[in-house]
Design a protein around this motif. Structure first.
Motif, PDB file in Angstrom:
ATOM      1  N   ASN A 180       0.808  -1.223   0.000  1.00 42.19           N
ATOM      2  CA  ASN A 180       0.000   0.000   0.000  1.00 42.19           C
ATOM      3  C   ASN A 180       0.841   1.272   0.000  1.00 42.19           C
ATOM      4  O   ASN A 180       0.312   2.370   0.204  1.00 42.19           O
ATOM      5  CB  ASN A 180      -0.994   0.028   1.168  1.00 42.19           C
ATOM      6  N   GLY A 181       2.162   1.134  -0.194  1.00 43.33           N
ATOM      7  CA  GLY A 181       3.026   2.302  -0.330  1.00 43.33           C
ATOM      8  C   GLY A 181       3.300   3.056   0.957  1.00 43.33           C
ATOM      9  O   GLY A 181       3.723   4.216   0.928  1.00 43.33           O
ATOM     10  N   ASP A 205     -11.412   1.994  -0.469  1.00 34.22           N
ATOM     11  CA  ASP A 205     -12.360   1.069  -1.109  1.00 34.22           C
ATOM     12  C   ASP A 205     -11.675  -0.005  -1.941  1.00 34.22           C
ATOM     13  O   ASP A 205     -12.162  -1.143  -2.026  1.00 34.22           O
ATOM     14  CB  ASP A 205     -13.351   1.842  -1.982  1.00 34.22           C
ATOM     15  N   ALA A 206     -10.576   0.345  -2.610  1.00 36.01           N
ATOM     16  CA  ALA A 206      -9.921  -0.612  -3.511  1.00 36.01           C
ATOM     17  C   ALA A 206      -8.703  -1.282  -2.882  1.00 36.01           C
ATOM     18  O   ALA A 206      -7.970  -2.001  -3.562  1.00 36.01           O
ATOM     19  CB  ALA A 206      -9.510   0.092  -4.805  1.00 36.01           C
ATOM     20  N   LEU A 207      -8.474  -1.044  -1.584  1.00 37.01           N
ATOM     21  CA  LEU A 207      -7.276  -1.558  -0.926  1.00 37.01           C
ATOM     22  C   LEU A 207      -7.576  -2.821  -0.121  1.00 37.01           C
ATOM     23  O   LEU A 207      -8.696  -3.049   0.324  1.00 37.01           O
ATOM     24  CB  LEU A 207      -6.675  -0.499  -0.002  1.00 37.01           C
ATOM     25  N   THR A 208      -6.544  -3.604   0.074  1.00 42.44           N
ATOM     26  CA  THR A 208      -6.605  -4.773   0.941  1.00 42.44           C
ATOM     27  C   THR A 208      -5.613  -4.566   2.082  1.00 42.44           C
ATOM     28  O   THR A 208      -4.728  -3.706   1.994  1.00 42.44           O
ATOM     29  CB  THR A 208      -6.244  -6.058   0.171  1.00 42.44           C
ATOM     30  N   PRO A 209      -5.720  -5.333   3.170  1.00 42.97           N
ATOM     31  CA  PRO A 209      -4.787  -5.163   4.287  1.00 42.97           C
ATOM     32  C   PRO A 209      -3.329  -5.347   3.846  1.00 42.97           C
ATOM     33  O   PRO A 209      -3.027  -6.177   2.979  1.00 42.97           O
ATOM     34  CB  PRO A 209      -5.205  -6.260   5.266  1.00 42.97           C
ATOM     35  N   ARG A 210      -2.446  -4.614   4.456  1.00 39.57           N
ATOM     36  CA  ARG A 210      -1.034  -4.640   4.086  1.00 39.57           C
ATOM     37  C   ARG A 210      -0.376  -5.971   4.434  1.00 39.57           C
ATOM     38  O   ARG A 210       0.441  -6.499   3.687  1.00 39.57           O
ATOM     39  CB  ARG A 210      -0.293  -3.496   4.805  1.00 39.57           C
ATOM     40  N   TRP A 211      -0.698  -6.498   5.600  1.00 41.36           N
ATOM     41  CA  TRP A 211      -0.159  -7.786   6.044  1.00 41.36           C
ATOM     42  C   TRP A 211      -1.343  -8.610   6.531  1.00 41.36           C
ATOM     43  O   TRP A 211      -1.578  -8.725   7.737  1.00 41.36           O
ATOM     44  CB  TRP A 211       0.871  -7.585   7.161  1.00 41.36           C
TER      45      TRP A 211
END
Length: 288
Positions: free
Chosen positions: A36-37, A250-256
């Protein structure tokens, strides 16, 4: 180094799970090579845990813009299923910024979430919210924030949680601790908060505040220019998203999303590089 008395692990496992929104995801602490930067204070806490006690695993389920109901619906059950020894939770900050939020109802839901997490037997870390001085436009929200903080302190005491009183951290009165949007911490802010969490947990670290010169005073013209840029770049897009019913997460998923074993040396960046190298060597992966 021997075991830290506060964090002995659970069922022989050292596992840290972070829940929440942009605060815990790491927004404002940019790192192009990490998921996710962003990096953030929770990554730093996980790395220092692994350095002090090899074998720590880490999952971060937080996603920017999530409201309390989303955290309950999407993050609670996966977190409990991981059987963590350490949980950090910050939730409700976005709800406070929403129009028409019933703070009493919000805090009742928050307490129910805390009760469920506390019942796991994990060491639980909670946070108050900071009174961000971004604009007079948001001053009416101060009453909500004050009530939120008072209830969080009471709930932390009731359930035996570790409290990081973010509201009381004077270092965050320096504008350099904040990103350009004035709502998320900068890299320096995330590093400082990591040090506060680690101090509360009794985990050794060498994170120290930057030795800054006093901030330069802005002329009236400079201040007005910065205000116009802030309104154009951050405030108007924020209200536009609220009107459209969309969020940055909305378009993101968890980082870990699943627990990863944190390397004692090299931290999570080393883990990402190793994972990238493995993917690059797979047949048909597009590697040269």
């Amino acid at each position: 180094m021997g075991d830290l008395p506060l964090l002995p692990g659970r069922n022989g496992r050292r596992r840290y799970v972070a829940l929440g929104d942009s605060f815990t995801e790491g927004v404002g602490d940019r790192s192009k090579n990490l998921p996710n930067g962003v990096r953030g204070w929770a990554d730093r806490v996980a790395e220092k845990l692994a350095k002090a006690q090899p074998g720590w695993e880490y999952a971060n389920l937080a996603i920017r813009s999530k409201r309390l109901r989303h955290i309950i619906d999407e993050q609670l059950e996966p977190a409990v299923a991981m059987e963590p020894a350490l949980i950090t939770l910050y939730a409700g900050g976005n709800d406070i910024l929403d129009f028409g939020t019933d703070t009493g109802a919000l805090m009742a839901e928050y307490e129910a979430l805390v009760a469920r997490l506390a019942a796991t037997g994990a060491t639980l870390v909670l946070f108050t919210g900071f009174d961000v001085k971004v604009s007079a436009v948001l001053e009416p929200l101060k009453k909500r924030n004050t009530l939120y903080n008072r209830r969080v302190r009471m709930i932390a005491e009731k359930y035996g949680a570790v409290l990081v009183d973010y509201w009381a951290l004077d270092a965050f009165h320096d504008r350099r601790m904040w990103d350009a949007d004035r709502l998320h911490m900068s890299k320096a802010g995330h590093k400082y908060l990591a040090s506060q969490v680690l101090d509360q947990l009794g985990v050794p670290h060498k994170i120290s505040p930057l030795d800054w010169e006093p901030p330069a005073k802005l002329s009236l013209r400079e201040w007005e220019r910065k205000q116009r840029r802030w309104v154009h770049d951050w405030v108007l897009p924020l209200f536009g998203r609220k009107l459209r019913g969309v969020t940055l997460g909305d378009a993101l998923t968890p980082r870990w999303p699943e627990p990863v074993k944190v390397p004692r040396k090299g931290g999570l960046k080393k883990l990402v590089k190793k994972s990238s190298a493995v993917r690059g060597n797979r047949p048909g992966s597009g590697g040269s």
